[in-house]
Design a protein around this motif. Structure first.
Motif, short mmCIF file in Angstrom:
data_model
loop_
_atom_site.label_atom_id
_atom_site.label_comp_id
_atom_site.label_asym_id
_atom_site.label_seq_id
_atom_site.Cartn_x
_atom_site.Cartn_y
_atom_site.Cartn_z
N TYR A 1 -30.81 -44.25 -11.84
CA TYR A 1 -31.35 -43.73 -10.59
C TYR A 1 -32.33 -44.73 -9.97
O TYR A 1 -32.24 -45.04 -8.79
CB TYR A 1 -32.03 -42.39 -10.87
CG TYR A 1 -32.78 -41.80 -9.70
CD1 TYR A 1 -32.11 -41.37 -8.56
CD2 TYR A 1 -34.16 -41.65 -9.74
CE1 TYR A 1 -32.80 -40.81 -7.49
CE2 TYR A 1 -34.86 -41.09 -8.68
CZ TYR A 1 -34.17 -40.67 -7.56
OH TYR A 1 -34.86 -40.12 -6.51
N ARG A 2 -33.25 -45.25 -10.76
CA ARG A 2 -34.23 -46.21 -10.24
C ARG A 2 -33.54 -47.49 -9.74
O ARG A 2 -33.92 -48.03 -8.69
CB ARG A 2 -35.27 -46.54 -11.30
CG ARG A 2 -36.19 -45.38 -11.59
CD ARG A 2 -37.31 -45.77 -12.55
NE ARG A 2 -38.05 -44.63 -13.00
CZ ARG A 2 -38.99 -44.01 -12.30
NH1 ARG A 2 -39.27 -44.42 -11.08
NH2 ARG A 2 -39.63 -42.97 -12.80
N ALA A 3 -32.54 -47.94 -10.47
CA ALA A 3 -31.81 -49.14 -10.04
C ALA A 3 -31.08 -48.88 -8.72
O ALA A 3 -31.07 -49.73 -7.82
CB ALA A 3 -30.82 -49.57 -11.12
N MET A 4 -30.50 -47.70 -8.58
CA MET A 4 -29.79 -47.36 -7.37
C MET A 4 -30.76 -47.24 -6.19
O MET A 4 -30.47 -47.69 -5.09
CB MET A 4 -29.01 -46.05 -7.55
CG MET A 4 -28.04 -45.77 -6.44
SD MET A 4 -26.64 -46.91 -6.38
CE MET A 4 -25.74 -46.46 -7.85
N LEU A 5 -31.94 -46.67 -6.45
CA LEU A 5 -32.95 -46.58 -5.39
C LEU A 5 -33.37 -47.97 -4.91
O LEU A 5 -33.58 -48.19 -3.72
CB LEU A 5 -34.18 -45.81 -5.88
CG LEU A 5 -34.07 -44.29 -5.91
CD1 LEU A 5 -35.38 -43.70 -6.42
CD2 LEU A 5 -33.73 -43.72 -4.56
N ALA A 6 -33.49 -48.90 -5.84
CA ALA A 6 -33.87 -50.27 -5.48
C ALA A 6 -32.79 -50.89 -4.59
O ALA A 6 -33.10 -51.56 -3.59
CB ALA A 6 -34.09 -51.11 -6.73
N ARG A 7 -31.51 -50.66 -4.94
CA ARG A 7 -30.42 -51.20 -4.11
C ARG A 7 -30.42 -50.57 -2.73
O ARG A 7 -30.26 -51.27 -1.72
CB ARG A 7 -29.07 -50.93 -4.79
CG ARG A 7 -28.83 -51.80 -6.03
CD ARG A 7 -27.54 -51.47 -6.72
NE ARG A 7 -26.36 -51.82 -5.90
CZ ARG A 7 -25.11 -51.54 -6.26
NH1 ARG A 7 -24.87 -50.92 -7.40
NH2 ARG A 7 -24.10 -51.89 -5.49
N VAL A 8 -30.62 -49.26 -2.67
CA VAL A 8 -30.65 -48.57 -1.39
C VAL A 8 -31.82 -49.06 -0.56
O VAL A 8 -31.69 -49.30 0.65
CB VAL A 8 -30.72 -47.03 -1.60
CG1 VAL A 8 -31.05 -46.30 -0.31
CG2 VAL A 8 -29.39 -46.52 -2.18
N SER A 9 -32.96 -49.25 -1.18
CA SER A 9 -34.15 -49.73 -0.48
C SER A 9 -33.91 -51.10 0.16
O SER A 9 -34.28 -51.34 1.32
CB SER A 9 -35.34 -49.79 -1.42
OG SER A 9 -36.48 -50.25 -0.76
N LYS A 10 -33.27 -52.00 -0.59
CA LYS A 10 -32.95 -53.33 -0.05
C LYS A 10 -32.01 -53.23 1.14
O LYS A 10 -32.17 -53.94 2.15
CB LYS A 10 -32.35 -54.22 -1.14
CG LYS A 10 -33.35 -54.70 -2.15
CD LYS A 10 -32.71 -55.56 -3.21
CE LYS A 10 -33.72 -55.93 -4.28
NZ LYS A 10 -33.13 -56.72 -5.35
N LEU A 11 -31.03 -52.34 1.04
CA LEU A 11 -30.09 -52.16 2.14
C LEU A 11 -30.79 -51.56 3.36
O LEU A 11 -30.50 -51.95 4.50
CB LEU A 11 -28.91 -51.29 1.71
CG LEU A 11 -27.92 -51.97 0.76
CD1 LEU A 11 -26.96 -50.96 0.17
CD2 LEU A 11 -27.16 -53.08 1.49
N ILE A 12 -31.68 -50.64 3.14
CA ILE A 12 -32.42 -50.03 4.27
C ILE A 12 -33.23 -51.09 4.98
O ILE A 12 -33.30 -51.11 6.21
CB ILE A 12 -33.31 -48.87 3.77
CG1 ILE A 12 -32.44 -47.67 3.39
CG2 ILE A 12 -34.32 -48.46 4.84
CD1 ILE A 12 -33.18 -46.53 2.73
N ASP A 13 -33.84 -51.99 4.22
CA ASP A 13 -34.64 -53.06 4.81
C ASP A 13 -33.80 -53.96 5.71
O ASP A 13 -34.29 -54.51 6.69
CB ASP A 13 -35.33 -53.90 3.73
CG ASP A 13 -36.46 -53.14 3.04
OD1 ASP A 13 -36.94 -52.14 3.61
OD2 ASP A 13 -36.85 -53.56 1.93
N LEU A 14 -32.51 -54.10 5.38
CA LEU A 14 -31.61 -54.92 6.20
C LEU A 14 -31.25 -54.22 7.52
O LEU A 14 -30.85 -54.89 8.47
CB LEU A 14 -30.32 -55.23 5.43
CG LEU A 14 -30.43 -56.11 4.21
CD1 LEU A 14 -29.08 -56.21 3.49
CD2 LEU A 14 -30.93 -57.50 4.60
N ASP A 15 -31.37 -52.89 7.54
CA ASP A 15 -31.02 -52.09 8.71
C ASP A 15 -29.63 -52.45 9.24
O ASP A 15 -29.46 -52.82 10.40
CB ASP A 15 -32.07 -52.25 9.81
CG ASP A 15 -31.92 -51.21 10.90
OD1 ASP A 15 -31.35 -50.13 10.63
OD2 ASP A 15 -32.34 -51.49 12.04
#
Length: 124
Positions: free
Chosen positions: A12-26
């Motif tokens: 879950y934490r690893a997936m959140l980190a991936r999602v966070s990076k993608l959100i930053d890319l917008d």
């Protein structure tokens, strides 16, 4: 994009980190990054719903919360529930909500699911 199920807190934490990076890319929705964000976000949402389910509120607590948030008094509830003594009985849990009461309360904007409550588990 490599996707796998979320089975543990570490996943879950690893997936959140991936999602966070993608959100930053917008990213735009029709790009590979946008599609990845949608898929991974759906996985995270499903895991969170399974891990930390949010139950429907008790109908009476939902009414009390609405009254508190909007500044309504017992007198304000008379058109929706009935005479003052009935309002007190309903809010005190001595009398159940009836379908006519629920229909009138819906006009206040209180969600039907909150007024009806969670479905009873099936008897087997």
């Amino acid at each position: 994009m490599q996707v796998h199920a979320i089975r543990s807190e570490a996943d879950y934490r690893a997936m959140l980190a991936r999602v966070s990076k993608l959100i930053d890319l917008d990213p735009a929705p029709d790009t590979p990054e946008g599609e990845a964000l949608e898929v991974l976000g759906t996985l995270v949402q499903a895991y969170e719903a399974r891990r930390w389910p949010i139950n429907a509120p008790d109908p009476i607590e939902a009414i009390k919360f609405y009254m508190e948030q909007t500044g309504l008094t017992v007198a304000d509830m008379v058109p929706y529930i009935g005479p003052r003594n009935r309002v007190y009985d309903v809010l005190g849990g001595k009398r159940p909500l009836t379908m006519p009461m629920i229909r009138r309360l819906l006009s206040l904007g209180i969600p039907a699911q909150a007024l009806v409550g969670a479905p009873e588990p099936a008897m087997t």
